[in-house]
Design a protein around this motif. Structure first.
Motif, PDB file in Angstrom:
ATOM      1  N   THR A 114       0.845  -1.188   0.000  1.00 46.14           N
ATOM      2  CA  THR A 114       0.000   0.000   0.000  1.00 46.14           C
ATOM      3  C   THR A 114       0.880   1.237   0.000  1.00 46.14           C
ATOM      4  O   THR A 114       2.103   1.144   0.103  1.00 46.14           O
ATOM      5  N   GLU A 115       0.240   2.386  -0.121  1.00 43.96           N
ATOM      6  CA  GLU A 115       0.905   3.672   0.018  1.00 43.96           C
ATOM      7  C   GLU A 115       0.366   4.286   1.307  1.00 43.96           C
ATOM      8  O   GLU A 115      -0.830   4.211   1.569  1.00 43.96           O
ATOM      9  N   THR A 116       1.251   4.890   2.079  1.00 42.41           N
ATOM     10  CA  THR A 116       0.838   5.434   3.365  1.00 42.41           C
ATOM     11  C   THR A 116       1.559   6.737   3.679  1.00 42.41           C
ATOM     12  O   THR A 116       2.634   7.004   3.140  1.00 42.41           O
ATOM     13  N   SER A 117       0.958   7.494   4.554  1.00 40.90           N
ATOM     14  CA  SER A 117       1.559   8.751   4.999  1.00 40.90           C
ATOM     15  C   SER A 117       2.569   8.477   6.107  1.00 40.90           C
ATOM     16  O   SER A 117       2.593   7.387   6.700  1.00 40.90           O
ATOM     17  N   ALA A 118       3.371   9.489   6.420  1.00 37.32           N
ATOM     18  CA  ALA A 118       4.306   9.375   7.540  1.00 37.32           C
ATOM     19  C   ALA A 118       3.533   9.162   8.844  1.00 37.32           C
ATOM     20  O   ALA A 118       3.990   8.429   9.726  1.00 37.32           O
ATOM     21  N   LEU A 119       2.351   9.754   8.947  1.00 35.71           N
ATOM     22  CA  LEU A 119       1.522   9.614  10.144  1.00 35.71           C
ATOM     23  C   LEU A 119       1.112   8.161  10.378  1.00 35.71           C
ATOM     24  O   LEU A 119       1.123   7.679  11.507  1.00 35.71           O
ATOM     25  N   ASP A 120       0.755   7.456   9.310  1.00 34.51           N
ATOM     26  CA  ASP A 120       0.229   6.093   9.450  1.00 34.51           C
ATOM     27  C   ASP A 120       1.272   4.993   9.259  1.00 34.51           C
ATOM     28  O   ASP A 120       0.992   3.826   9.526  1.00 34.51           O
ATOM     29  N   ARG A 121       2.462   5.343   8.812  1.00 36.21           N
ATOM     30  CA  ARG A 121       3.492   4.330   8.553  1.00 36.21           C
ATOM     31  C   ARG A 121       3.833   3.503   9.794  1.00 36.21           C
ATOM     32  O   ARG A 121       3.998   2.283   9.674  1.00 36.21           O
ATOM     33  N   PRO A 122       3.907   4.072  10.999  1.00 39.87           N
ATOM     34  CA  PRO A 122       4.205   3.241  12.171  1.00 39.87           C
ATOM     35  C   PRO A 122       3.208   2.095  12.379  1.00 39.87           C
ATOM     36  O   PRO A 122       3.587   1.016  12.837  1.00 39.87           O
ATOM     37  N   PHE A 123       1.945   2.324  12.034  1.00 39.20           N
ATOM     38  CA  PHE A 123       0.958   1.237  12.134  1.00 39.20           C
ATOM     39  C   PHE A 123       1.371   0.063  11.254  1.00 39.20           C
ATOM     40  O   PHE A 123       1.350  -1.090  11.689  1.00 39.20           O
ATOM     41  N   TYR A 124       1.744   0.358  10.023  1.00 35.05           N
ATOM     42  CA  TYR A 124       2.127  -0.715   9.103  1.00 35.05           C
ATOM     43  C   TYR A 124       3.395  -1.416   9.573  1.00 35.05           C
ATOM     44  O   TYR A 124       3.518  -2.638   9.429  1.00 35.05           O
ATOM     45  N   PHE A 125       4.327  -0.678  10.173  1.00 35.42           N
ATOM     46  CA  PHE A 125       5.521  -1.318  10.740  1.00 35.42           C
ATOM     47  C   PHE A 125       5.119  -2.325  11.813  1.00 35.42           C
ATOM     48  O   PHE A 125       5.652  -3.432  11.867  1.00 35.42           O
ATOM     49  N   LYS A 126       4.168  -1.944  12.664  1.00 32.49           N
ATOM     50  CA  LYS A 126       3.694  -2.859  13.716  1.00 32.49           C
ATOM     51  C   LYS A 126       3.063  -4.115  13.122  1.00 32.49           C
ATOM     52  O   LYS A 126       3.067  -5.173  13.742  1.00 32.49           O
ATOM     53  N   MET A 127       2.500  -3.993  11.919  1.00 32.79           N
ATOM     54  CA  MET A 127       1.878  -5.142  11.258  1.00 32.79           C
ATOM     55  C   MET A 127       2.904  -5.973  10.472  1.00 32.79           C
ATOM     56  O   MET A 127       2.539  -6.954   9.834  1.00 32.79           O
ATOM     57  N   GLY A 128       4.169  -5.574  10.504  1.00 31.31           N
ATOM     58  CA  GLY A 128       5.222  -6.349   9.848  1.00 31.31           C
ATOM     59  C   GLY A 128       5.634  -5.867   8.466  1.00 31.31           C
ATOM     60  O   GLY A 128       6.363  -6.565   7.758  1.00 31.31           O
ATOM     61  N   PHE A 129       5.189  -4.698   8.078  1.00 32.40           N
ATOM     62  CA  PHE A 129       5.541  -4.143   6.767  1.00 32.40           C
ATOM     63  C   PHE A 129       6.935  -3.527   6.814  1.00 32.40           C
ATOM     64  O   PHE A 129       7.424  -3.145   7.887  1.00 32.40           O
ATOM     65  N   SER A 130       7.530  -3.388   5.646  1.00 35.03           N
ATOM     66  CA  SER A 130       8.772  -2.632   5.512  1.00 35.03           C
ATOM     67  C   SER A 130       8.582  -1.598   4.403  1.00 35.03           C
ATOM     68  O   SER A 130       7.721  -1.751   3.533  1.00 35.03           O
ATOM     69  N   THR A 131       9.392  -0.555   4.453  1.00 34.13           N
ATOM     70  CA  THR A 131       9.304   0.502   3.454  1.00 34.13           C
ATOM     71  C   THR A 131      10.028   0.079   2.192  1.00 34.13           C
ATOM     72  O   THR A 131      11.175  -0.353   2.245  1.00 34.13           O
ATOM     73  N   SER A 145       4.830  13.923   0.249  1.00 33.83           N
ATOM     74  CA  SER A 145       5.597  12.687   0.359  1.00 33.83           C
ATOM     75  C   SER A 145       4.709  11.605   0.948  1.00 33.83           C
ATOM     76  O   SER A 145       3.891  11.872   1.831  1.00 33.83           O
ATOM     77  N   ASN A 146       4.870  10.401   0.443  1.00 38.24           N
ATOM     78  CA  ASN A 146       4.273   9.239   1.089  1.00 38.24           C
ATOM     79  C   ASN A 146       5.231   8.070   0.922  1.00 38.24           C
ATOM     80  O   ASN A 146       6.331   8.229   0.390  1.00 38.24           O
ATOM     81  N   PHE A 147       4.831   6.930   1.387  1.00 37.14           N
ATOM     82  CA  PHE A 147       5.713   5.772   1.406  1.00 37.14           C
ATOM     83  C   PHE A 147       5.001   4.560   0.829  1.00 37.14           C
ATOM     84  O   PHE A 147       3.835   4.318   1.138  1.00 37.14           O
ATOM     85  N   VAL A 148       5.702   3.802   0.016  1.00 38.90           N
ATOM     86  CA  VAL A 148       5.216   2.507  -0.443  1.00 38.90           C
ATOM     87  C   VAL A 148       5.739   1.496   0.573  1.00 38.90           C
ATOM     88  O   VAL A 148       6.949   1.448   0.845  1.00 38.90           O
ATOM     89  N   VAL A 149       4.834   0.740   1.162  1.00 37.73           N
ATOM     90  CA  VAL A 149       5.213  -0.281   2.135  1.00 37.73           C
ATOM     91  C   VAL A 149       4.669  -1.621   1.677  1.00 37.73           C
ATOM     92  O   VAL A 149       3.660  -1.687   0.955  1.00 37.73           O
TER      93      VAL A 149
END
Length: 155
Positions: A114-131, A145-149
């Motif tokens: 998915t694509e995510t904001s800096a605000l929501d990226r920590p949630f995806y890290f907790k779910m096991g995603f990487s940037t 700016s956003n991030f593909v995780v």
């Protein structure tokens, strides 16, 4: 809290969910562009109803009120994931995400992304995603700016 499949007619509550989110984010001092990245004002909810019915879409419901939505397509792309700000940090997002991952596993999808904001990226890290990458995108006439995780699933 109940996690269930999206059903026809839920779209009105989804519209309220996004509207409430924008109001709360505005009160917390987010910029206009940041708020529009959460809930753009050009969303056509009639089109969303069709999308929600054709993709795997789940909602989080608390006391007959939809407080979150998650959606994934057959390629493993999470195209929609919102949790009402009042329900963040209470496990609602985790429950929604778990339903999406279970779907992906059942469909033998090897990677969720998915694509995510800096605000929501920590949630995806907790779910096991990487940037995968940071990217700059044009959003409402502004470069953001956003991030593909992504997350690899064991199949």
């Amino acid at each position: 809290m109940e996690i269930r499949l999206y059903k026809k007619g839920d779209i009105e509550q989804i519209a309220h969910l996004l509207g409430d989110s924008v109001s709360i984010l505005n009160a917390e001092g987010f910029s206009e562009t940041e708020m529009h990245s959460v809930a753009p004002d050009n969303i056509h909810f009639k089109d969303w109803e069709e999308t929600c019915l054709t993709k795997f879409t789940v909602v989080a419901e608390n006391n007959n009120r939809i407080v979150g939505i998650g959606q994934i397509d057959k390629t493993g792309h999470i195209s929609c994931f919102y949790c009402h700000p009042d329900y963040r940090g209470q496990g609602t997002g985790r429950q929604l995400y778990t339903a999406l991952e279970e779907y992906a596993t059942a469909k033998n999808i090897s990677t969720i992304h998915t694509e995510t904001s800096a605000l929501d990226r920590p949630f995806y890290f907790k779910m096991g995603f990487s940037t995968v990458q940071k990217q700059r995108v044009l959003l409402n006439g502004e470069i953001q700016s956003n991030f593909v995780v992504e997350k690899q699933l064991p199949i």
